[in-house]
Design a protein around this motif. Sequence first.
Motif, PDB file in Angstrom:
ATOM      1  N   LYS A  95      19.593  36.349  33.151  1.00  0.00           N
ATOM      2  CA  LYS A  95      20.567  36.253  32.066  1.00  0.00           C
ATOM      3  C   LYS A  95      21.941  35.945  32.664  1.00  0.00           C
ATOM      4  O   LYS A  95      22.443  36.682  33.505  1.00  0.00           O
ATOM      5  CB  LYS A  95      20.621  37.548  31.262  1.00  0.00           C
ATOM      6  CG  LYS A  95      21.598  37.498  30.094  1.00  0.00           C
ATOM      7  CD  LYS A  95      21.855  38.873  29.515  1.00  0.00           C
ATOM      8  CE  LYS A  95      20.624  39.396  28.807  1.00  0.00           C
ATOM      9  NZ  LYS A  95      20.944  40.696  28.111  1.00  0.00           N
ATOM     10  N   VAL A  96      22.524  34.861  32.220  1.00  0.00           N
ATOM     11  CA  VAL A  96      23.819  34.424  32.726  1.00  0.00           C
ATOM     12  C   VAL A  96      24.731  34.145  31.538  1.00  0.00           C
ATOM     13  O   VAL A  96      24.311  33.555  30.542  1.00  0.00           O
ATOM     14  CB  VAL A  96      23.676  33.146  33.596  1.00  0.00           C
ATOM     15  CG1 VAL A  96      25.045  32.649  34.067  1.00  0.00           C
ATOM     16  CG2 VAL A  96      22.772  33.417  34.795  1.00  0.00           C
ATOM     17  N   SER A  97      25.969  34.569  31.649  1.00  0.00           N
ATOM     18  CA  SER A  97      26.973  34.246  30.626  1.00  0.00           C
ATOM     19  C   SER A  97      28.046  33.367  31.243  1.00  0.00           C
ATOM     20  O   SER A  97      28.278  33.398  32.460  1.00  0.00           O
ATOM     21  CB  SER A  97      27.593  35.524  30.052  1.00  0.00           C
ATOM     22  OG  SER A  97      28.211  36.289  31.066  1.00  0.00           O
ATOM     23  N   LEU A  98      28.689  32.578  30.401  1.00  0.00           N
ATOM     24  CA  LEU A  98      29.648  31.600  30.896  1.00  0.00           C
ATOM     25  C   LEU A  98      30.772  31.427  29.882  1.00  0.00           C
ATOM     26  O   LEU A  98      30.518  31.249  28.686  1.00  0.00           O
ATOM     27  CB  LEU A  98      28.939  30.262  31.143  1.00  0.00           C
ATOM     28  CG  LEU A  98      29.743  29.081  31.678  1.00  0.00           C
ATOM     29  CD1 LEU A  98      28.873  28.203  32.570  1.00  0.00           C
ATOM     30  CD2 LEU A  98      30.304  28.236  30.543  1.00  0.00           C
ATOM     31  N   GLN A 180      25.845  42.438  29.278  1.00  0.00           N
ATOM     32  CA  GLN A 180      25.377  42.926  30.572  1.00  0.00           C
ATOM     33  C   GLN A 180      24.512  41.879  31.294  1.00  0.00           C
ATOM     34  O   GLN A 180      23.341  42.120  31.616  1.00  0.00           O
ATOM     35  CB  GLN A 180      24.583  44.221  30.399  1.00  0.00           C
ATOM     36  CG  GLN A 180      25.456  45.434  30.153  1.00  0.00           C
ATOM     37  CD  GLN A 180      26.397  45.746  31.336  1.00  0.00           C
ATOM     38  OE1 GLN A 180      25.932  45.929  32.460  1.00  0.00           O
ATOM     39  NE2 GLN A 180      27.693  45.769  31.066  1.00  0.00           N
ATOM     40  N   PRO A 181      25.078  40.697  31.564  1.00  0.00           N
ATOM     41  CA  PRO A 181      24.305  39.664  32.261  1.00  0.00           C
ATOM     42  C   PRO A 181      24.165  39.986  33.748  1.00  0.00           C
ATOM     43  O   PRO A 181      24.903  40.823  34.300  1.00  0.00           O
ATOM     44  CB  PRO A 181      25.153  38.413  32.052  1.00  0.00           C
ATOM     45  CG  PRO A 181      26.554  38.945  31.999  1.00  0.00           C
ATOM     46  CD  PRO A 181      26.464  40.263  31.287  1.00  0.00           C
ATOM     47  N   ALA A 182      23.239  39.315  34.390  1.00  0.00           N
ATOM     48  CA  ALA A 182      23.124  39.431  35.846  1.00  0.00           C
ATOM     49  C   ALA A 182      24.287  38.726  36.530  1.00  0.00           C
ATOM     50  O   ALA A 182      24.663  39.091  37.649  1.00  0.00           O
ATOM     51  CB  ALA A 182      21.800  38.837  36.319  1.00  0.00           C
ATOM     52  N   LEU A 183      24.879  37.740  35.832  1.00  0.00           N
ATOM     53  CA  LEU A 183      25.991  36.980  36.405  1.00  0.00           C
ATOM     54  C   LEU A 183      26.853  36.431  35.276  1.00  0.00           C
ATOM     55  O   LEU A 183      26.333  35.976  34.260  1.00  0.00           O
ATOM     56  CB  LEU A 183      25.470  35.825  37.262  1.00  0.00           C
ATOM     57  CG  LEU A 183      26.513  34.867  37.841  1.00  0.00           C
ATOM     58  CD1 LEU A 183      27.382  35.577  38.880  1.00  0.00           C
ATOM     59  CD2 LEU A 183      25.844  33.646  38.459  1.00  0.00           C
ATOM     60  N   HIS A 184      28.165  36.472  35.494  1.00  0.00           N
ATOM     61  CA  HIS A 184      29.093  35.839  34.555  1.00  0.00           C
ATOM     62  C   HIS A 184      29.944  34.830  35.311  1.00  0.00           C
ATOM     63  O   HIS A 184      30.467  35.125  36.396  1.00  0.00           O
ATOM     64  CB  HIS A 184      30.001  36.870  33.886  1.00  0.00           C
ATOM     65  CG  HIS A 184      31.017  36.257  32.965  1.00  0.00           C
ATOM     66  ND1 HIS A 184      30.667  35.613  31.795  1.00  0.00           N
ATOM     67  CD2 HIS A 184      32.378  36.163  33.058  1.00  0.00           C
ATOM     68  CE1 HIS A 184      31.746  35.169  31.188  1.00  0.00           C
ATOM     69  NE2 HIS A 184      32.807  35.473  31.940  1.00  0.00           N
ATOM     70  N   LEU A 185      30.083  33.646  34.731  1.00  0.00           N
ATOM     71  CA  LEU A 185      30.905  32.580  35.306  1.00  0.00           C
ATOM     72  C   LEU A 185      32.182  32.478  34.485  1.00  0.00           C
ATOM     73  O   LEU A 185      32.132  32.312  33.267  1.00  0.00           O
ATOM     74  CB  LEU A 185      30.126  31.258  35.277  1.00  0.00           C
ATOM     75  CG  LEU A 185      28.782  31.273  36.022  1.00  0.00           C
ATOM     76  CD1 LEU A 185      27.999  30.012  35.728  1.00  0.00           C
ATOM     77  CD2 LEU A 185      28.997  31.425  37.512  1.00  0.00           C
ATOM     78  N   GLY A 201      27.607  40.870  38.507  1.00  0.00           N
ATOM     79  CA  GLY A 201      28.300  39.900  39.328  1.00  0.00           C
ATOM     80  C   GLY A 201      29.180  38.976  38.524  1.00  0.00           C
ATOM     81  O   GLY A 201      28.871  38.650  37.375  1.00  0.00           O
ATOM     82  N   VAL A 202      30.291  38.562  39.130  1.00  0.00           N
ATOM     83  CA  VAL A 202      31.220  37.637  38.495  1.00  0.00           C
ATOM     84  C   VAL A 202      31.596  36.568  39.508  1.00  0.00           C
ATOM     85  O   VAL A 202      31.911  36.886  40.663  1.00  0.00           O
ATOM     86  CB  VAL A 202      32.503  38.352  38.005  1.00  0.00           C
ATOM     87  CG1 VAL A 202      33.442  37.353  37.350  1.00  0.00           C
ATOM     88  CG2 VAL A 202      32.161  39.480  37.047  1.00  0.00           C
ATOM     89  N   ARG A 203      31.558  35.312  39.080  1.00  0.00           N
ATOM     90  CA  ARG A 203      32.030  34.202  39.911  1.00  0.00           C
ATOM     91  C   ARG A 203      33.239  33.574  39.222  1.00  0.00           C
ATOM     92  O   ARG A 203      33.138  33.118  38.081  1.00  0.00           O
ATOM     93  CB  ARG A 203      30.934  33.156  40.104  1.00  0.00           C
ATOM     94  CG  ARG A 203      29.732  33.649  40.906  1.00  0.00           C
ATOM     95  CD  ARG A 203      28.685  32.550  41.069  1.00  0.00           C
ATOM     96  NE  ARG A 203      27.510  33.046  41.779  1.00  0.00           N
ATOM     97  CZ  ARG A 203      26.431  32.302  42.054  1.00  0.00           C
ATOM     98  NH1 ARG A 203      26.403  31.019  41.654  1.00  0.00           N
ATOM     99  NH2 ARG A 203      25.412  32.818  42.702  1.00  0.00           N
ATOM    100  N   VAL A 204      34.335  33.575  39.938  1.00  0.00           N
ATOM    101  CA  VAL A 204      35.569  33.015  39.390  1.00  0.00           C
ATOM    102  C   VAL A 204      35.692  31.567  39.851  1.00  0.00           C
ATOM    103  O   VAL A 204      35.854  31.300  41.051  1.00  0.00           O
ATOM    104  CB  VAL A 204      36.799  33.822  39.841  1.00  0.00           C
ATOM    105  CG1 VAL A 204      38.071  33.262  39.196  1.00  0.00           C
ATOM    106  CG2 VAL A 204      36.628  35.296  39.492  1.00  0.00           C
TER     107      VAL A 204
END
Length: 232
Positions: A95-98, A180-185, A201-204
Amino acid sequence: AEAAAPAAAIALPHLAVSPVLTSCSRGRAQMGGAPGLFGGLLDKRTAPYVIWTAVALACALFFWLSRPREQKSHSDASGIGSPAGNSRLGSRRPKVSLGLDGMLLALGGGSLSEAAVAPFLQLCTAAELFVIARASSDEREEELTSALQAVGAFDAGLRRHRVMFSSTPDGRASMVRQLQPALHLEADQGVASSLEGKISGVRVIGSTEWPTIDRAFKLSASPVAVDPGSCS
């Protein structure tokens, strides 16, 4: 007297056999009555137990046969970073959010960034993607949904009900915390900072570790190593 003797002799075997026949008849009568006796005991005493036991066994067998089979996951705890897990579209995807603003959408809600379309479509295929865009009216929401349709996002795997909108950055951060994603962009440093410690996790995008969209959108990619000397 002589004539009566043979008659008596003939009658004697008959009389001798009659008790045997009578005993056999009684035995059959008793045996025939036994099933009725046991049947009465079964109906009155044990029938409820037998019936409920059979019902319980049938229910247990039904649930055992209808239970879903567990699928083994070869990805890591967060579901990101495993090539085998990311390449199998039939298995569970991470699950990823963006946040669309500043990545697929230019800052300020402008037009779509052509350079970001290709990696974005790949992400739609590789992950269970939730996208959040800034919009303050129904017209703007329809416009953004049509833009996603035009670039082929829904054909690539993005679900329409996973396109969400917020009117403020704080609203976007709240949505991400609920997902509550595994990763957010994210392109907004303020939103990213508010999510630290709240999700996995968060990637900026645009940061030193994730300078480009191409790199950040690849789930198996590693952050750019930062030279400690460059920070001094």
